[in-house]
Motif scaffolding. Sequence first.
Motif, PDB file in Angstrom:
ATOM      1  N   ALA A 204      51.992   4.094  -4.719  1.00  0.00           N
ATOM      2  CA  ALA A 204      52.464   2.435  -4.357  1.00  0.00           C
ATOM      3  C   ALA A 204      51.640   2.378  -5.977  1.00  0.00           C
ATOM      4  O   ALA A 204      50.798   1.655  -6.700  1.00  0.00           O
ATOM      5  N   CYS A 205      49.474   2.398  -5.461  1.00  0.00           N
ATOM      6  CA  CYS A 205      48.756   2.299  -5.710  1.00  0.00           C
ATOM      7  C   CYS A 205      47.941   3.483  -6.368  1.00  0.00           C
ATOM      8  O   CYS A 205      46.821   3.377  -6.568  1.00  0.00           O
ATOM      9  N   GLN A 206      48.739   4.225  -7.721  1.00  0.00           N
ATOM     10  CA  GLN A 206      48.334   5.384  -8.040  1.00  0.00           C
ATOM     11  C   GLN A 206      47.428   5.248  -9.110  1.00  0.00           C
ATOM     12  O   GLN A 206      47.633   4.108  -9.997  1.00  0.00           O
ATOM     13  N   VAL A 207      45.906   5.692  -9.415  1.00  0.00           N
ATOM     14  CA  VAL A 207      45.021   5.171 -10.240  1.00  0.00           C
ATOM     15  C   VAL A 207      45.924   6.338 -11.248  1.00  0.00           C
ATOM     16  O   VAL A 207      46.574   6.962 -11.523  1.00  0.00           O
ATOM     17  N   HIS A 208      45.240   5.901 -12.570  1.00  0.00           N
ATOM     18  CA  HIS A 208      45.369   6.470 -13.906  1.00  0.00           C
ATOM     19  C   HIS A 208      44.936   8.009 -13.808  1.00  0.00           C
ATOM     20  O   HIS A 208      44.042   8.319 -12.884  1.00  0.00           O
ATOM     21  N   PRO A 209      45.693   8.424 -14.902  1.00  0.00           N
ATOM     22  CA  PRO A 209      45.573   9.963 -14.468  1.00  0.00           C
ATOM     23  C   PRO A 209      44.076  10.302 -14.939  1.00  0.00           C
ATOM     24  O   PRO A 209      43.737   9.290 -15.829  1.00  0.00           O
ATOM     25  N   PRO A 210      43.249  11.460 -14.582  1.00  0.00           N
ATOM     26  CA  PRO A 210      41.338  11.972 -15.279  1.00  0.00           C
ATOM     27  C   PRO A 210      42.278  12.381 -16.809  1.00  0.00           C
ATOM     28  O   PRO A 210      43.106  12.862 -17.293  1.00  0.00           O
ATOM     29  N   PRO A 211      41.010  12.081 -17.402  1.00  0.00           N
ATOM     30  CA  PRO A 211      41.086  11.783 -18.932  1.00  0.00           C
ATOM     31  C   PRO A 211      40.893  13.960 -19.167  1.00  0.00           C
ATOM     32  O   PRO A 211      40.131  14.536 -18.222  1.00  0.00           O
ATOM     33  N   GLU A 212      41.415  13.867 -20.072  1.00  0.00           N
ATOM     34  CA  GLU A 212      41.298  15.371 -20.658  1.00  0.00           C
ATOM     35  C   GLU A 212      40.189  15.905 -20.124  1.00  0.00           C
ATOM     36  O   GLU A 212      40.016  15.874 -20.714  1.00  0.00           O
ATOM     37  N   GLY A 213      40.211  17.273 -19.837  1.00  0.00           N
ATOM     38  CA  GLY A 213      39.770  18.263 -19.972  1.00  0.00           C
ATOM     39  C   GLY A 213      38.450  18.404 -18.671  1.00  0.00           C
ATOM     40  O   GLY A 213      37.543  18.627 -18.751  1.00  0.00           O
ATOM     41  N   CYS A 214      38.495  16.959 -17.493  1.00  0.00           N
ATOM     42  CA  CYS A 214      36.965  17.091 -16.904  1.00  0.00           C
ATOM     43  C   CYS A 214      37.685  17.132 -15.746  1.00  0.00           C
ATOM     44  O   CYS A 214      39.088  18.044 -15.739  1.00  0.00           O
ATOM     45  N   CYS A 215      36.420  17.529 -14.977  1.00  0.00           N
ATOM     46  CA  CYS A 215      36.430  18.031 -13.773  1.00  0.00           C
ATOM     47  C   CYS A 215      37.464  17.609 -12.585  1.00  0.00           C
ATOM     48  O   CYS A 215      37.238  16.588 -11.836  1.00  0.00           O
ATOM     49  N   THR A 216      38.632  18.112 -11.677  1.00  0.00           N
ATOM     50  CA  THR A 216      39.126  17.065 -11.081  1.00  0.00           C
ATOM     51  C   THR A 216      39.217  18.073  -9.896  1.00  0.00           C
ATOM     52  O   THR A 216      40.035  17.460  -8.726  1.00  0.00           O
ATOM     53  N   VAL A 217      37.849  19.056  -9.328  1.00  0.00           N
ATOM     54  CA  VAL A 217      37.919  19.619  -7.906  1.00  0.00           C
ATOM     55  C   VAL A 217      37.304  18.790  -6.971  1.00  0.00           C
ATOM     56  O   VAL A 217      36.428  18.268  -7.502  1.00  0.00           O
ATOM     57  N   ASP A 218      37.750  18.681  -4.891  1.00  0.00           N
ATOM     58  CA  ASP A 218      36.868  18.295  -4.972  1.00  0.00           C
ATOM     59  C   ASP A 218      36.535  18.466  -4.670  1.00  0.00           C
ATOM     60  O   ASP A 218      35.542  19.604  -3.749  1.00  0.00           O
ATOM     61  N   GLY A 219      34.899  17.298  -4.217  1.00  0.00           N
ATOM     62  CA  GLY A 219      33.496  17.823  -4.283  1.00  0.00           C
ATOM     63  C   GLY A 219      32.935  17.214  -4.809  1.00  0.00           C
ATOM     64  O   GLY A 219      31.699  17.419  -5.003  1.00  0.00           O
ATOM     65  N   PHE A 220      33.472  18.062  -6.065  1.00  0.00           N
ATOM     66  CA  PHE A 220      32.796  17.395  -7.575  1.00  0.00           C
ATOM     67  C   PHE A 220      33.235  16.000  -8.292  1.00  0.00           C
ATOM     68  O   PHE A 220      34.278  16.016  -8.155  1.00  0.00           O
ATOM     69  N   CYS A 221      32.360  15.837  -9.679  1.00  0.00           N
ATOM     70  CA  CYS A 221      32.474  14.662  -9.780  1.00  0.00           C
ATOM     71  C   CYS A 221      33.047  14.723 -11.156  1.00  0.00           C
ATOM     72  O   CYS A 221      33.409  16.129 -11.339  1.00  0.00           O
ATOM     73  N   GLN A 222      33.747  14.044 -11.939  1.00  0.00           N
ATOM     74  CA  GLN A 222      34.549  14.377 -13.242  1.00  0.00           C
ATOM     75  C   GLN A 222      33.371  15.428 -14.620  1.00  0.00           C
ATOM     76  O   GLN A 222      34.255  15.754 -15.059  1.00  0.00           O
ATOM     77  N   ALA A 223      31.987  15.555 -14.293  1.00  0.00           N
ATOM     78  CA  ALA A 223      30.803  15.989 -14.871  1.00  0.00           C
ATOM     79  C   ALA A 223      31.244  17.952 -14.118  1.00  0.00           C
ATOM     80  O   ALA A 223      30.411  18.533 -14.763  1.00  0.00           O
ATOM     81  N   GLY A 224      31.282  17.618 -13.518  1.00  0.00           N
ATOM     82  CA  GLY A 224      32.011  18.867 -12.594  1.00  0.00           C
ATOM     83  C   GLY A 224      30.348  19.146 -12.202  1.00  0.00           C
ATOM     84  O   GLY A 224      30.412  20.430 -11.691  1.00  0.00           O
ATOM     85  N   LYS A 225      29.754  18.021 -11.177  1.00  0.00           N
ATOM     86  CA  LYS A 225      28.516  18.586 -10.981  1.00  0.00           C
ATOM     87  C   LYS A 225      28.745  18.347  -8.601  1.00  0.00           C
ATOM     88  O   LYS A 225      29.673  17.167  -8.771  1.00  0.00           O
ATOM     89  N   ASP A 226      28.299  18.949  -8.163  1.00  0.00           N
ATOM     90  CA  ASP A 226      28.131  19.215  -7.375  1.00  0.00           C
ATOM     91  C   ASP A 226      27.894  17.900  -6.014  1.00  0.00           C
ATOM     92  O   ASP A 226      26.924  17.779  -6.337  1.00  0.00           O
ATOM     93  N   LEU A 227      28.738  17.074  -5.049  1.00  0.00           N
ATOM     94  CA  LEU A 227      28.019  16.371  -4.360  1.00  0.00           C
ATOM     95  C   LEU A 227      28.506  16.441  -3.351  1.00  0.00           C
ATOM     96  O   LEU A 227      27.864  15.105  -2.259  1.00  0.00           O
TER      97      LEU A 227
END
Length: 1956
Positions: A79-102
């Motif tokens: 029900a509370c689905q957020v907007h899809p991420p921008p094209e081409g960004c990183c979507t790996v769990d544990g990394f930010c959208q810029a691809g850096k490890d958090l």
Amino acid sequence: MGNSYAGQLKTTRFEEVLHNSIEASLRSSSLVPRPVFSQLYLEAEQQLSALEGRGCAVDNEDEEEEGEGGPEPTCPPNACQVHPPPEGCCTVDGFCQAGKDLRLVSLSSEPIDVPAGFLLVGAKSPSLPDHLLVCAVDKRFLPDDNGHNALLGFSGNCVGCGKKGFCYFTEFSNHINLKLTTQPKKQKHLKYYLVRNAQGALTKGPLICWKGSEFRSRQTSANTCSGSLFLPSESSGPLAAFSSEPVPGATPSIPMGAQQAGPASEHPSLAAAVGPAVLNGKDSPKHQQLVKNDLSAMPRPSALGILSNSGPPKKRHKGWSPESPSAADAGYSQGGGNRAKCESAGMSCVPQVGLVGPASVTFPAVASGEPVSVPDNLLQICKAKPVIFKGKYDSHGNFPYLCGNLNDVVVSPLLYTCYQNSQSISRAYEQCGASAVQPISEEMQLLLTVYYLVQLAADQVPLMEDLEQIFLRSWRESHLTEIRQYQQAPPQPCPPAPSAAAPVTSAQLPWLAGLAASSCNDSVHVIECTYSLAEGLSEMFRLLIEGKLAKTNYVVIVRACRSPAIDSCVAVTGKYQARILSESLLTPAEYQKEVSYELVTGKVDSLGAFFSTLCPEGDIDTLLDKFHQENQGHIPSSLTASSVPKSASLDVGGAPVCTSYNLEPHHIRPFQLAVAQKLLSHVCSIADSSTQNLDLGSFEKVDFLICIPPSEVTYQQTLFHVWHSGVLLELGLEKEHMTKQRVEQYVLKLDAEAQTKFKSFLQNSFQNPHTLFVLIHDHAHWDLVSSAVHNLYAQSDPAVGLVDRLLNCREVKEAPNIVTLHVTSFPYALQTQHTLISPYNEIHWPASYSNGVDLYPENKKYFGLSEFIESTLSGHSLPLLRYDSSFEAMVTALGKRFPRLHSAVIRTFVLVQHYAAAMMAVSGLSQMKDYTSVETLEITQNLINAPKQCPCGHGLMVLLRVPCLPLAAVAYERLAHVRARLALEEHFEIILGNPSSGITVGKHFVKQLKMWQKIEAAEWRPQTYLELEGLPCILIFSGTDPHGESLPRSLRYCDLRLINSSCLVRTALEQELGLAAYFVSNEVPLEKGARHEPLESDAEKLSSTDNEDEELVTEGSTSEKRSPVKRERSRSHDSASSSLSSKASSSALCGESSAQPGAPSQGERARSPQLCGPLEEARAPGERQRPQASRGPPSVISRHSPGLASQPDPGPRASQKSVQVSVTPSSSQLSSSGSSPSSVAPVAGALIPQASQCSMTKACRQPPVVFLPKLVYDMVTATDSSGLPKAASLLPSHSVVWASSFRPLLSKTMTSTEQSLYYRQWTVPRPSHMDYGNRAEGRVDGFHPRRLLLSGPPQIGKTGAYLQFLSILSRMLIRLTEVDVYDEEEINIHLREESDWHYLQLSDPWPDLELFKKLPFDYIIHDPKYEDASLICSHLRSIKSEDGGVSRKPEELHARRQTARMRLSKYAAYNTYHHCEQCHQYLGFHPRCQLYESTLHAFAFSYSVLGEEVRLHFIIPKSKEHHFVFSQPGGQLESMRLPLVTDKSHEYIKSPTFTPTTGRHEHGLFNLFHAMDGASHLHVLVVKEYEMAIYKKYWPNHIMLVLPSIFNSAGVGAAHFLIKELSYHNLELERNRQEELGIKPQDIWPFIVISDDSCVMWNVVDIDCGGERSREFSWSERNVSLKHVMQHIEASPNITHYALIGMRKWSSKTGSGEVREPFSRCHVHDFIVLNVDLTQNVQYNQNRFMCDDVDFNLRVHSAGLLLCRFNRFSVMKKQIAVGGHRSFHITSKVSDNPVAIVPAQYICAPDSKHTFLAAPAQLLLEKFLQHHSHRFFPLSLKNHSHPVLSVDCYLNLGSQISVCYVSSRPHSQNISCSDFAFSGLLLYLCDSFVGASFLKKFHFLKGATLCVICQDRNSLRQTVVRLELEDEWQFRLRDEFQTANAKEDRPLFFLTGRHI
């Protein structure tokens, strides 16, 4: 609850599935029934649990609430689905959208730039449960240490890519890829502060305190294997150690890392969680800091204890069992669990600083909306702490935050849990493509809750279980039709139309709820609010403060306008209900602490001060002191009766006598014996199972250890039982004079010292593998705490988890010689889904009646809980279960006056006050009786007055149960003080019963007890309560739980008014009521009516007609009407004794008139049932010898004088005021008027002398009266729809939880076994339970094979039963090592030939051939089994004609044979039941042996007698193939290897042994491993073809010789014949084979052994030829191995010259005459060594069934061969009752009717219409001749000097006819017959050797008879002609007969004739 279930529903109606599930579980053969859910879903459970666990972040429950708290359970999950991420960004769990490890693990050692004012925090991602993501957040938006002052909103930076300025947490959560499916909230996902450790690495620090959210941690939400399962040791006892548990189906992966604190076995990270204190699974350092900071801020130090968890988990599988060991346990919800308060840790959050104040309140704290302030003076105004039950919350799952005076409210999530559980009901019905079945709507749930609350009475407390059942019923009723429709209709694209009833909408809800509440006189108040629950709560607090809710018990707050979802909560504001509910949420440890705190801090002083204001003359103590001073020097007149009245009867020694007090000798009752036998049969079935978990055959003796709870009294009581049962002597463990110290070795008290003793027990069991150790765990429901708890608590309490550490340790589980027996009255906690005990290993105490039949007649009947409950239903008499309404009223009033005191404290003080006032009233201070209750006055009067009615001063016991130790001490001191001031010290004793210490009794009373019990020992002191028999006393029984202490029969009152209301758990409740369990005499004489089982109405008629003046009596006496008894038993209402039946303890109720101090108690004058009996197996006075007075005149008078109950007062009457007494609901309110006593006074006065009788007499006839708290009384006496007491459907134990709220109810008709299966299906253990980690549900291998459970009602005699079990187990083991062997003297000794020749060389080891040849052959049969056989004449003078046996019926033969019981030696032969390590390989059960790996070989040889080739089959196991020779190319069996005569090896036995057997695959003694002493030997079993498979199964490693199928119905003669012929053929083959190797034919060993299958042991006689004359000797017999016997025989010189060698049959009566001569030439039987070479031409008769060995012996001797019997060897034959020759049954061939056929019918005339029989002709012939040969040989009967001549065969003609055997073979040895005149001639199948000339040699008497037997009629005629019989014998046509066989069965034909 938004997740949909994966499984597709089976289309079965819900109700049927549920019903079938229960039924299947009760009948199922699989051990653990499947829960209904696994039947309702197609197997999708594994995916399900994974699915459900996925989004469930454990450490903060809010997340879960959010996950499920959407508007409707049916709304889409995203029900509370957020907007899809921008094209081409990183979507790996544990990394930010810029691809850096958090991830923290990656960044821990990296330098991170943190701007000023920012802090590093750890965020949790649902998809990475094991990692924290590092974020930098402005600390202004984070809370301070108190959870306050966080700015709304967010400001943060990404530490990975360095992006700054995120102003919305939603935006930030997208950037760091949290991938949330719900509304992102910082409170949910920002979890921990991150800090640098000493090494500079970044690590997880303390929790972020989002408005106290860490206290809401998951303490009880219970959906994971962790949460805060451990409470810190300072704040709560070990019992509360686990306050919550997981639920089956919980998610396996728990995103909690090192915070988990489950049992160590499952969570390796446990160690990491142990800091200074493990606080709710959170990090302790931060917590302590929080405590320090917070103490100043809070108004009281204890305020910390208020923070609570806000609810149960929502993502669960099956029903989530309501959390916490508290009310939450669906079993006893709000009404009163006593474990964790409000399901959160309460006190447990507070380290020791928090102990200063009461810690009973708990509280959630959530940041949402406006906080609600709790008014400061709430408790003073309301007089109780309101309990707020969270119902439905707003869509984000938040509950309003409360602030202010948090001490005065309690918040609990139980209702929320209940709602959630009932929502899950319909999960079972979610079907693909259609939603026909909706869950019960939230509106409906709330409405039903309101309806439920409305109908509760003012004194009732809501029970969560009731509510669950209401929801379940409502849902089923509303959906049943839809379910049916949907199941019947084919699947449709659109769902069927909804039902006609329109659903309740959220807009209608407040109005409908208000409407429902309008009818209840304001006891339920509904508040509707617009925006949030906060305004409703504020409104409620306002109304409470303004006093507008004074009459309101429940406030329902609803917010139902704005959105489709509704929010609600229910507040309990009723003083009574709120107090009980808030107290029920305390754990036992917290309860004890709370009480101790109130006592220590002096808070109770206000209570004392209040009491003193009540007294008319000021303080009670002042009154007491005044009384004491006035009466110093003389005892008040009312008490002048000393304990021994002068008029008492005196015995010879001058001491008074009381016949009611006689000690019963220890004996076992029929019930106990039956239970002991059931236990034994269960142990045997474990041993008999194929698993080989218990090898009973390998044990020689029994040892045991009894483990009991740490109660000194129980310990002494158990020692007493063990001592007096004689079990130690019977088991051979102790000698005749044992000491108490020795007995103590066998009883283990589970206290701190237990481990040492237990270790020695284990060591003992290890060192004695041949002893079976029985580990008895008595009172097994006590201390089921897992040893995992001990690992955390080892320092604080070494006893925690002791049972688990000792009884479940690896050594006990694996020891093959330890059987564990759990014994308990309350087995429920051991009957869970994870139990170690197989349902097949449960033994339940049997019911006394089955279909109206008394199964175990006893003179005592057990009176337990069900009988007590029944007494409340009888309606015509005062019940034995009662509550005290005036006491309850006072407690309630004081509860309002002192709201801050725990009700246990108030109840105790009130009750002690009542007892004190009653004592004063009885002592003469009559004004005090207004300050006590009628019940207490009755108890006290009877206590003080009873000793005066007995010449010896016997009195009654009053049990006062005070569970809390500090309160018990207070009660003891106070009562002792009052007693001392009233000078009553010598009238009754007050005993403080503390589990940890023994009994202390004053010297005066010890002296009395010693006198009564005739004890001489100076040092004797009573050590058990049973030894207080007859002592007038108040026993203050303390301790949280009773530990199995038995109470004496003099117990008259069981005062349980102080038991904790939190005992609303089935085990706790039944345990308390079990204290009163009692044995009642069953021998009340019936004066009218037969002894039948009347209906209830009959019982009432019986009791009411006894006394016409019932009303009159009722007026005069109300305190105790007739004692109720089981209604079904008319004998309980004995007309003589029940007419009065204790109508009243006069003085209690008859106004002032009879309440004068001097009035002795009449209350127990004539109780109706004659009740008696010891508790458990107490040695208690017998019930039969009562003084005659108790039966005679008083009972007659009592029928006519109702006034006996009230006695005139000695003193002037006080004003007669009417006392209104409230009695139990079952008897109407009775008022006692002052008028009745006067009307009957004269009559009563006249009766005093006769009526005075000992209270012990009465004690035998009636169980104690039990007083309960009103709440418990209502619970016990209420029944559900099936008639089952409500108490039975409570949660069974504190240590378990319901597996699902979606469960059927227990049923009244369930047996104990069915109840066990119910609990095994529907309960799971808590993590604190020792079985918690046991197994995956349903796996059979989770059961421990050597573990049994014995359950039976309390005090019924379980100790006696298991001690008896030990005795009979020991006897059975001895019996297993013993066998019955035939022990019969040789027969016909006096007929032995007196020969000139004897074998004189007494010491010869072997016979001398030349000497032996000169010995004559003894024809007489001496074997006792042939006692009924015909004598064989060998000499005219040897038999006098009057000698001869008496004919007996054939079936008597076996029955009358004498046997002796012999202990098996180490050289015995065994049957299939013997297993031991040594012979496993021999039997083929060795792991290295391939079981059953054997080959079948055919072996053929031709034999002319049979006229065809004989084809035999050998089954040869691989391990035995070396004994045979096989042809090389084809592997054909060629021969059996034979050794050489010259071999002298001692390693093996040369002779192959053949054992013919039938019907004895289990019982035949074929295991010769021990008999042969391990020597190599060849043993062949000779079996019939149809039995081959079964023998092969039981004896896989034995060689089998399978007889051809034509011999399937043949007798033993056929087996012997084939064995001998095969052996000779094999000898020829071996001679040919070995001749090629250069060995002479005569060197091949020619002997075989033919042995019976019942030869068990072999003996040798040792001769000592002492003395000068060679005939004098002494001898002894000893057991030897068969190897020894065989090697001795095989070593005989010239052995090949003997044809048959045998030995004596053993007999204990063997005299020196039988063993004097070492060798005899006579018949040999049973075990023979046969020379097949010499006997080549002598055959066994293959047709014979009986006496074939005698027949063969005679043939061998007549052939001139030697038979030698070694008299110094003997064989013992075991009596085996199955198989052998008894396996032949002769039945009719035509009818199926099994009519007995008598032997006279075995023959008939040829061609007649006689019934043909299904039996071999030969068997019929032999049986007929044995019993009816006198029909053929009338002259021969008892005519031993004229025997029957039997040619070439010996047939048994019965014991009264003698035969003379002759052989027709040329050169045969026959006796001289010239002197004989024979009385008959028997020609049996005679061959060509018998000719006419041969017969003419013999002389016959005139009239002698002839019997010719042939195969057919033709050969019969030919024989007559060939033998020229008609010359001397006369034949008639009618003298021809045949056996009663059909033609196809080839009958035998007879012809009889007379000698001319």
